[in-house]
Design a protein around this motif. Sequence first.
Motif, PDB file in Angstrom:
ATOM      1  N   VAL A  86      -3.779  27.580  38.242  1.00 47.29           N
ATOM      2  CA  VAL A  86      -3.403  26.677  39.315  1.00 47.29           C
ATOM      3  C   VAL A  86      -2.659  25.361  39.048  1.00 47.29           C
ATOM      4  CG1 VAL A  86      -4.678  25.498  40.923  1.00 47.29           C
ATOM      5  CG2 VAL A  86      -5.690  27.564  40.004  1.00 47.29           C
ATOM      6  N   LYS A  87      -2.972  24.578  37.632  1.00 45.43           N
ATOM      7  CA  LYS A  87      -2.608  23.397  37.532  1.00 45.43           C
ATOM      8  C   LYS A  87      -1.178  23.605  37.383  1.00 45.43           C
ATOM      9  CE  LYS A  87      -6.745  21.466  35.121  1.00 45.43           C
ATOM     10  NZ  LYS A  87      -7.169  20.966  34.183  1.00 45.43           N
ATOM     11  N   LYS A  88      -0.822  24.942  37.124  1.00 43.69           N
ATOM     12  CA  LYS A  88       0.592  25.212  36.676  1.00 43.69           C
ATOM     13  C   LYS A  88       1.492  25.410  37.503  1.00 43.69           C
ATOM     14  CE  LYS A  88       0.445  28.449  32.658  1.00 43.69           C
ATOM     15  NZ  LYS A  88       1.216  29.319  32.214  1.00 43.69           N
ATOM     16  N   ILE A  89       0.916  25.676  39.300  1.00 41.98           N
ATOM     17  CA  ILE A  89       1.743  25.486  40.283  1.00 41.98           C
ATOM     18  C   ILE A  89       1.115  24.518  41.099  1.00 41.98           C
ATOM     19  CG2 ILE A  89       1.344  27.509  42.367  1.00 41.98           C
ATOM     20  CD1 ILE A  89       0.380  29.658  40.540  1.00 41.98           C
ATOM     21  N   SER A  90       0.116  23.328  41.010  1.00 38.42           N
ATOM     22  CA  SER A  90      -0.056  22.588  41.757  1.00 38.42           C
ATOM     23  C   SER A  90       1.524  21.874  41.464  1.00 38.42           C
ATOM     24  CB  SER A  90      -1.172  22.059  40.806  1.00 38.42           C
ATOM     25  OG  SER A  90      -0.349  21.127  39.535  1.00 38.42           O
ATOM     26  N   GLY A  91       2.865  21.879  41.028  1.00 41.23           N
ATOM     27  CA  GLY A  91       3.720  20.731  41.141  1.00 41.23           C
ATOM     28  C   GLY A  91       4.175  21.630  42.213  1.00 41.23           C
ATOM     29  N   LEU A  92       3.846  22.667  42.678  1.00 44.98           N
ATOM     30  CA  LEU A  92       5.175  23.376  43.925  1.00 44.98           C
ATOM     31  C   LEU A  92       4.760  23.650  44.489  1.00 44.98           C
ATOM     32  CD1 LEU A  92       5.776  26.866  41.426  1.00 44.98           C
ATOM     33  CD2 LEU A  92       7.556  24.803  42.308  1.00 44.98           C
ATOM     34  N   ILE A  93       2.773  23.457  45.443  1.00 43.32           N
ATOM     35  CA  ILE A  93       2.897  23.451  46.306  1.00 43.32           C
ATOM     36  C   ILE A  93       1.243  22.486  46.660  1.00 43.32           C
ATOM     37  CG2 ILE A  93       1.071  25.062  45.793  1.00 43.32           C
ATOM     38  CD1 ILE A  93       1.952  26.448  48.561  1.00 43.32           C
ATOM     39  N   GLU A  94       0.708  21.921  47.641  1.00 44.47           N
ATOM     40  CA  GLU A  94      -0.061  21.374  47.314  1.00 44.47           C
ATOM     41  C   GLU A  94      -1.721  21.922  47.155  1.00 44.47           C
ATOM     42  OE1 GLU A  94      -1.970  19.709  50.997  1.00 44.47           O
ATOM     43  OE2 GLU A  94       0.550  20.276  52.010  1.00 44.47           O
ATOM     44  N   LEU A  95      -2.466  21.055  45.627  1.00 45.97           N
ATOM     45  CA  LEU A  95      -3.054  21.273  45.389  1.00 45.97           C
ATOM     46  C   LEU A  95      -4.424  22.503  46.270  1.00 45.97           C
ATOM     47  CD1 LEU A  95      -4.905  21.206  42.713  1.00 45.97           C
ATOM     48  CD2 LEU A  95      -5.950  19.460  43.233  1.00 45.97           C
ATOM     49  N   LYS A  96      -4.206  22.291  47.601  1.00 43.52           N
ATOM     50  CA  LYS A  96      -5.304  22.674  48.105  1.00 43.52           C
ATOM     51  C   LYS A  96      -4.872  24.286  48.092  1.00 43.52           C
ATOM     52  CE  LYS A  96      -4.412  22.048  52.280  1.00 43.52           C
ATOM     53  NZ  LYS A  96      -3.465  23.173  52.863  1.00 43.52           N
ATOM     54  N   MET A 121       6.281  28.504  52.771  1.00 36.45           N
ATOM     55  CA  MET A 121       8.122  28.655  52.648  1.00 36.45           C
ATOM     56  C   MET A 121       8.898  27.640  52.273  1.00 36.45           C
ATOM     57  SD  MET A 121       7.408  31.982  53.790  1.00 36.45           S
ATOM     58  CE  MET A 121       6.849  32.873  54.888  1.00 36.45           C
ATOM     59  N   THR A 122       8.874  27.487  51.010  1.00 37.99           N
ATOM     60  CA  THR A 122       9.914  26.597  50.419  1.00 37.99           C
ATOM     61  C   THR A 122      10.738  27.314  49.796  1.00 37.99           C
ATOM     62  OG1 THR A 122       9.088  25.870  48.728  1.00 37.99           O
ATOM     63  CG2 THR A 122       8.224  24.398  50.835  1.00 37.99           C
TER      64      THR A 122
END
Length: 146
Positions: A86-96, A121-122
Amino acid sequence: MVLLPKVNVFLDSSILIAAIFSSTGGSFRLCREARDSSLVAHINQYVQDEVREVLTRKYISSFYRLEQLLKWGQIKIMPNPKSNQVKKISGLIELKDAPIIAGALDCKVDFLITLDRKDFMTVKLKNFLFPMIIATPQEFFQQYWK
């Protein structure tokens, strides 16, 4: 007899909420196809909890319909992703929303289906997830599911 390959999809919470309230839309059709065809629908516990929270807060009289839909649609409920994922992805999308992306990756799905165009859809997220495809139900059925 020719066996078609399974198509694996991960459903965002927006899909389940829409399916609960409309049996004529694409979100409900995803659940029906999961029950009746070679489409396999996945969610994780995070998605289930998010839908429960929304139903409790806004639509308490429809709360029971979630469990009915999950069972009827034979939707697979997977464990939540590990926190490091989850932490790895948190820079790509809101944490929620990161546990949803991480869940789709954990399930190794072909598609992440959502109604949330703004957050999911980014270009950055689509490039990160490739070859997984992010689509709305309408896009999925028009472009990928025949």
